[in-house]
Design a protein around this motif. Structure first.
Motif, PDB file in Angstrom:
ATOM      1  N   CYS A 221      -8.011  76.156  36.353  1.00  0.00           N
ATOM      2  CA  CYS A 221      -8.946  76.109  34.521  1.00  0.00           C
ATOM      3  C   CYS A 221      -7.726  75.166  34.283  1.00  0.00           C
ATOM      4  O   CYS A 221      -6.840  75.341  33.217  1.00  0.00           O
ATOM      5  CB  CYS A 221      -9.129  77.108  34.017  1.00  0.00           C
ATOM      6  SG  CYS A 221     -10.614  78.070  33.810  1.00  0.00           S
TER       7      CYS A 221
ATOM      8  N   ALA B 181      -8.759  72.434  32.620  1.00  0.00           N
ATOM      9  CA  ALA B 181      -9.806  71.593  31.447  1.00  0.00           C
ATOM     10  C   ALA B 181      -9.364  71.651  29.530  1.00  0.00           C
ATOM     11  O   ALA B 181      -9.156  73.083  29.674  1.00  0.00           O
ATOM     12  CB  ALA B 181     -11.290  71.811  31.234  1.00  0.00           C
TER      13      ALA B 181
ATOM     14  N   ASP C 199     -12.301  74.892  21.410  1.00  0.00           N
ATOM     15  CA  ASP C 199     -13.186  76.597  20.668  1.00  0.00           C
ATOM     16  C   ASP C 199     -13.750  76.645  20.738  1.00  0.00           C
ATOM     17  O   ASP C 199     -14.235  77.680  20.428  1.00  0.00           O
ATOM     18  CB  ASP C 199     -11.837  76.430  20.120  1.00  0.00           C
ATOM     19  CG  ASP C 199     -10.655  76.743  21.354  1.00  0.00           C
ATOM     20  OD1 ASP C 199     -10.475  77.077  22.704  1.00  0.00           O
ATOM     21  OD2 ASP C 199      -9.499  76.137  20.972  1.00  0.00           O
TER      22      ASP C 199
ATOM     23  N   LEU D 134     -11.898  80.446  31.231  1.00  0.00           N
ATOM     24  CA  LEU D 134     -10.850  81.201  31.991  1.00  0.00           C
ATOM     25  C   LEU D 134     -10.416  82.459  31.855  1.00  0.00           C
ATOM     26  O   LEU D 134     -10.541  83.310  32.734  1.00  0.00           O
ATOM     27  CB  LEU D 134      -9.062  80.527  31.215  1.00  0.00           C
ATOM     28  CG  LEU D 134      -8.005  81.312  32.030  1.00  0.00           C
ATOM     29  CD1 LEU D 134      -7.891  80.180  33.452  1.00  0.00           C
ATOM     30  CD2 LEU D 134      -6.465  80.531  31.355  1.00  0.00           C
TER      31      LEU D 134
ATOM     32  N   PHE E  58      -3.670  76.227  32.147  1.00  0.00           N
ATOM     33  CA  PHE E  58      -3.009  75.801  31.363  1.00  0.00           C
ATOM     34  C   PHE E  58      -2.348  76.399  29.712  1.00  0.00           C
ATOM     35  O   PHE E  58      -3.996  77.085  29.500  1.00  0.00           O
ATOM     36  CB  PHE E  58      -3.458  74.216  31.677  1.00  0.00           C
ATOM     37  CG  PHE E  58      -3.323  74.646  32.838  1.00  0.00           C
ATOM     38  CD1 PHE E  58      -4.111  74.017  34.175  1.00  0.00           C
ATOM     39  CD2 PHE E  58      -2.025  73.232  33.499  1.00  0.00           C
ATOM     40  CE1 PHE E  58      -3.779  73.422  35.153  1.00  0.00           C
ATOM     41  CE2 PHE E  58      -1.669  72.924  34.692  1.00  0.00           C
ATOM     42  CZ  PHE E  58      -2.186  73.010  35.402  1.00  0.00           C
TER      43      PHE E  58
ATOM     44  N   LYS F  55      -0.465  84.124  25.998  1.00  0.00           N
ATOM     45  CA  LYS F  55      -1.608  83.232  26.318  1.00  0.00           C
ATOM     46  C   LYS F  55      -1.855  83.982  27.591  1.00  0.00           C
ATOM     47  O   LYS F  55      -3.003  84.650  28.408  1.00  0.00           O
ATOM     48  CB  LYS F  55      -1.835  82.338  26.492  1.00  0.00           C
ATOM     49  CG  LYS F  55      -3.186  80.947  26.763  1.00  0.00           C
ATOM     50  CD  LYS F  55      -3.025  79.869  26.807  1.00  0.00           C
ATOM     51  CE  LYS F  55      -2.781  79.841  24.942  1.00  0.00           C
ATOM     52  NZ  LYS F  55      -2.816  77.928  24.719  1.00  0.00           N
TER      53      LYS F  55
ATOM     54  N   LYS G 154      -5.133  86.564  28.121  1.00  0.00           N
ATOM     55  CA  LYS G 154      -6.687  85.819  28.712  1.00  0.00           C
ATOM     56  C   LYS G 154      -7.150  86.632  30.245  1.00  0.00           C
ATOM     57  O   LYS G 154      -7.900  86.777  30.882  1.00  0.00           O
ATOM     58  CB  LYS G 154      -6.641  84.697  29.693  1.00  0.00           C
ATOM     59  CG  LYS G 154      -6.666  83.349  28.174  1.00  0.00           C
ATOM     60  CD  LYS G 154      -7.223  82.522  28.367  1.00  0.00           C
ATOM     61  CE  LYS G 154      -7.224  81.890  27.350  1.00  0.00           C
ATOM     62  NZ  LYS G 154      -7.930  80.409  27.026  1.00  0.00           N
TER      63      LYS G 154
END
Ligand code: CTP
Length: 397
Positions: A270, A272, A276, A306, A323, A337, A341
């Motif tokens: 991911c 992109a 949000d 993600l 990322f 993060k 995630k």
């Protein structure tokens, strides 16, 4: 052959150089881009003008040509290529390659490249059979150089035997084989890239500054290693790379659906910059000014692609990479993060304006895996992409 494949074709000085013209034509018919490089001796057999006319681009000949160097440095020439092909490869060029001699543009490119190289030898039968050439051939094969031909037959010099350059169509087949192999052959990878646009009304939207450069470079690097790539892209500045299946989307919700539709996959990356939030009360008609009253937008949270893919219980890809573009406490935020995630790796970078990374051509990242952070030096986005693609190939092996 994958349309858009980029071949750097080095033509050295043998009688078979005339067949390189047909080879260029065949490659272009199949949608490949051919950047020709000629040695000085090649110019004795074919003219740069015919080579350039057939290739539809400039011929590079001189290591110290300032104009060409200013347009595209000689190191950059091989970086852009998926494969370097030397056809014809004379005994002289093979000898220089085997020894690492670089005394002209062609041999310098061959020494400076990390791309795969395919040679189509062409020479007199006695030169081919000579112990020195056979030694060089063995060395080149040991170095990973791919070889097509030579074939046996009547030679221009009146002799008979092995030494004739393979026919252009055989070389095309060898190029096809070389391009479709690689450590990621048989692996399917979904890459998300670019920004998303979240409509406010039919003519306005909320966007972000992502150019899509890093995701595009990564997709190209994965394709170069043989992966089948589904490229799910928002409205990016840079065009999608060649050789991927493109899924164009605008919003985060569309990006999630396109990503899920592309599964199952061996890996999802991911890259992109997904918005949000979206506008919950987006108008179906253009919003009009209402006297002095200001419009009010209600926001709704967008799905996290993600996190959704990382937390799949059924059919989760073996590797999920995200990322983390941060402006402060990069490592702490990125590590958190990754945990939040549930992805396997996070590629963290500092996108503070003073780094020049957002919208620039360089990147400086830290790869955070289960083994902890690993800092990579500043390099171009292309180099970062190739390094990451190589790591993905190792992980999926
Ligand atoms: N991402 C995603 N879907 C979203 C938001 C982010 O797939 N709706 C992915 C990005 O592609 C990237 C990673 O999550 O790989 C991190 O994105 P980033 O914008 O840095 O993180 P956020 O989730 O927005 O977190 P924060 O706003 O706290 O920085």
């Amino acid at each position: 052959m994958r349309a858009g494949s980029h071949i750097l074709l080095i033509i050295s000085g043998g009688i078979a150089a005339f067949k390189a013209l047909d080879l260029i034509r065949r490659l272009r018919e199949r949608g490949a881009t051919v950047t020709p490089v000629m040695t000085a001796a090649a110019g004795e057999f074919v003219t740069p003008l015919s080579v350039s006319a057939l290739a539809g681009r400039q011929v590079y000949q001189d290591l110290f040509d300032l104009t060409a160097e200013a347009e595209m440095g000689h190191i950059e020439l091989s970086r852009a290529a998926d494969l370097i092909v030397v056809a014809p490869a004379t005994a002289n060029v093979m000898a220089k390659m085997a020894q690492g001699i670089c005394d002209d543009l062609a041999t310098t490119l061959l020494l400076a490249t990390d791309k795969r190289v395919l040679i189509a030898p062409s020479m007199n039968v006695r030169m081919w059979d000579h112990a020195a050439t056979q030694r060089n051939l063995a060395q080149l094969k040991a170095d990973g150089v791919l070889v097509v031909g030579p074939t046996e037959g009547d030679m221009a010099c009146g002799e008979y035997g092995p030494g004739r350059m393979a026919e252009p169509l055989e070389i095309v087949t060898a190029i096809d084989d070389a391009l479709s192999s690689g450590p990621l052959k048989g692996k399917r990878i979904v890459v998300t890239s670019g920004p998303t646009h979240e409509p406010i009304d039919p003519v306005r939207y909320i966007a972000n500054r992502s150019s899509g450069a890093q995701g595009t470079a990564l997709a190209a690097a994965l394709v170069a290693l043989g992966a089948e790539v589904v490229f799910v892209t928002g409205p990016a500045d840079v065009p999608p790379p060649a050789g991927v299946a493109v899924r164009k989307v605008e919003t985060a919700q569309q990006m999630l659906k396109a990503t899920q539709d592309a599964l199952p996959a061996d890996a999802v990356v991911c890259a992109a910059a997904v918005a949000d939030w979206r506008v919950a009360n987006a108008g179906t008609q253009k919003m009009k000014k209402m006297g002095t009253a200001l419009p009010s937008l209600d926001f709704a949270e967008n799905p996290d692609i993600l996190a959704t893919v990382s937390q799949m219980t059924d059919g989760r890809p073996a590797l999920v990479v995200g990322f983390a573009a941060e402006t402060e406490h990069v490592l702490d935020h990125a590590t958190a993060k990754r945990a939040r995630k549930g992805c396997d790796w996070i590629v963290a970078n500092d996108v503070s304006p003073e780094t020049g990374i957002m919208g620039g051509s360089d990147n400086e990242v830290t790869l955070i895996t289960g083994d902890g952070p690993e800092h990579w030096p500043r390099m171009t986005k292309d180099q970062t992409a190739r390094k990451l693609a190589a790591r993905i190939a190792e992980a999926l092996a």
